[in-house]
Design an enzyme around this catalytic site. Structure first.
Site, PDB file in Angstrom:
ATOM      1  CD  GLU A  43      -3.016  -0.701  -0.008  1.00 38.21           C
ATOM      2  OE1 GLU A  43      -3.268   0.485  -0.282  1.00 38.21           O
ATOM      3  OE2 GLU A  43      -3.481  -1.654  -0.655  1.00 38.21           O
ATOM      4  CB  CYS A 205     -17.943   4.417 -20.075  1.00 36.63           C
ATOM      5  SG  CYS A 205     -17.201   5.910 -19.373  1.00 36.63           S
ATOM      6  CB  CYS A 208     -17.605   0.969 -16.389  1.00 38.36           C
ATOM      7  SG  CYS A 208     -17.837   1.508 -14.687  1.00 38.36           S
ATOM      8  CB  CYS A 214     -21.737   6.176 -14.470  1.00 39.44           C
ATOM      9  SG  CYS A 214     -20.415   7.411 -14.412  1.00 39.44           S
TER      10      CYS A 214
HETATM   11  S1  SF4 Z   1     -17.457   5.076 -13.312  1.00 40.46           S
HETATM   12 FE1  SF4 Z   1     -18.534   6.192 -14.921  1.00 40.46          FE
HETATM   13  S2  SF4 Z   1     -16.951   7.383 -15.896  1.00 40.46           S
HETATM   14 FE2  SF4 Z   1     -15.907   5.793 -14.741  1.00 40.46          FE
HETATM   15  S3  SF4 Z   1     -15.622   4.146 -16.240  1.00 40.46           S
HETATM   16 FE3  SF4 Z   1     -17.529   3.753 -15.103  1.00 40.46          FE
HETATM   17  S4  SF4 Z   1     -19.088   4.615 -16.420  1.00 40.46           S
HETATM   18 FE4  SF4 Z   1     -17.171   5.513 -17.075  1.00 40.46          FE
END
Ligand code: SF4
Length: 355
Positions: A43, A205, A208, A214
């Site tokens: 860490e 994204c 993700c 988001c």
């Molecule tokens: S948190 Fe939002 S901005 Fe970040 S990768 Fe995921 S969808 Fe994209």
């Protein structure tokens, strides 16, 4: 691109846990252990350094200092030498102090509770949480720079996350998102998401696990979050650095432990003729080297190096243990600040021959 369609209706933490299990990182050298010493070391190393760089350092450091007692008993010089090249040397000094505290305060058993961990030198709230999660399965929230970025984007928080009120709100948000179980996979998932998907400049994204809700993605401008640090005029300092050379060797001075570059070796600072006179080398030939600017958090340092050829002199430094002759050929083994190392490397005969 990851197939995430089955995740879209689950809570934030469940999506992250499922994603981490399938797509996250599982074989980093500091994973698959419950040893708080190893987790702590990783860490601290990862705080300002990329994973690819830390891998080699982490393995070598553990070979040299396999447990907290060995680290506590080592000399700071040894530790700084093993850290040479990683930068941000305050981490190495804190590592040493922290190991000594673990021996003195906990009989050499590394604590795993967040409160006990934050009482140790160099361990902040987020690092303490990470150690407590991975060593002990404690339900605690992390909030490092990557996690701040993910949360600011997910909630479209258009403020600088280093601001106290914003940070307080982010801590509350981070704690509200914690799962009841699987805290290790969740925490690792947050780390993995920030490091590999929701990256600073090119968030992926489409891969993700939390894209469905988001806010920054919905706005179509994820990289607008978080907001950068407000620009303030940085104070400026100017200092001479006297580079004392004799053939292929350079004389460096250990800097005081307190202050910038504490404990590291660097050319002495000061008015060149005064520095030379204090060493018994008044009259040595000097020539200026190209100036270097270096930014610290609170000020900008303009270094004016001056090369002094002292090969004709027998130098008489005060406090000789603080001074060290170093071969230009073996600079990489020396714990010196990065801009100083760059300056000295350029003095090597091969570097000059290539010009
Ligand atoms: S948190 Fe939002 S901005 Fe970040 S990768 Fe995921 S969808 Fe994209």
């Amino acid at each position: 691109m990851h197939d995430l369609s089955r995740l879209s209706l689950l809570p934030f933490s469940d999506r992250l846990i499922a994603w981490q299990r399938q797509y996250g990182r599982h074989d980093l050298p500091w994973q698959n252990t419950r040893d708080p010493y190893r987790i702590w070391l990783s860490e601290i190393m990862l705080q300002q350094t990329q994973v690819a760089t830390v891998r080699g350092y982490y393995t070598r450091f553990l070979q040299r200092f396999p447990d907290v007692a060995t680290l506590a008993a080592a000399s700071l010089d040894d530790i700084l030498a093993s850290w040479a090249g990683l930068g941000y040397y305050a981490r190495a000094r804190n590592l040493h102090r922290c190991a000594q505290q673990v021996v003195d305060m906990h009989g050499g058993r590394f604590p795993t509770e967040p409160n006990a961990l934050t009482a140790l030198c160099g361990i902040g709230r987020s690092t303490a949480a990470a150690i407590a999660v991975f060593s002990n399965g404690r339900r605690a929230a992390i909030l490092d720079g990557n996690v701040k970025r993910v949360l600011c984007r997910h909630r479209a928080i258009a403020s600088f996350p280093g601001e106290k009120t914003v940070e307080t709100a982010l801590w509350a948000l981070a704690e509200s998102l914690l799962p009841e179980i699987n805290i290790e996979a969740y925490t690792q998932g947050l780390m993995d998401l920030g490091a590999t998907v929701c990256t600073r400049h090119r968030p992926g994204c489409a891969s993700c696990p939390v894209v469905a809700d988001c806010a920054a993605h919905a706005l179509g401008r994820p990289t607008d979050f978080p907001v950068p640090r407000p620009v303030r005029a940085r104070p400026e300092r100017r200092e001479y650095f006297v580079v004392l050379c004799a053939g292929d060797r350079v004389l460096l001075k250990r800097r005081p432990l307190r202050g910038v570059w504490g404990g590291l070796l660097a050319p002495p600072e000061g008015e060149p003729q005064i520095v030379l006179a204090s060493l018994g080398a008044a009259g040595a030939i000097t020539r200026p080297l190209p100036a270097i600017a270096h930014d610290f958090t609170h000020f900008r340092l303009h270094m004016q190096p001056v090369l002094a050829d002292v090969s004709e002199y027998t130098l008489r430094p005060e406090h000789p243990p603080d001074w060290q002759w170093v071969d230009l050929a073996s600079l990489e083994t020396v714990a010196s600040p990065a801009p100083v190392l760059r300056l000295l490397v350029a003095l090597r005969p091969a570097a000059n021959a290539a010009d």
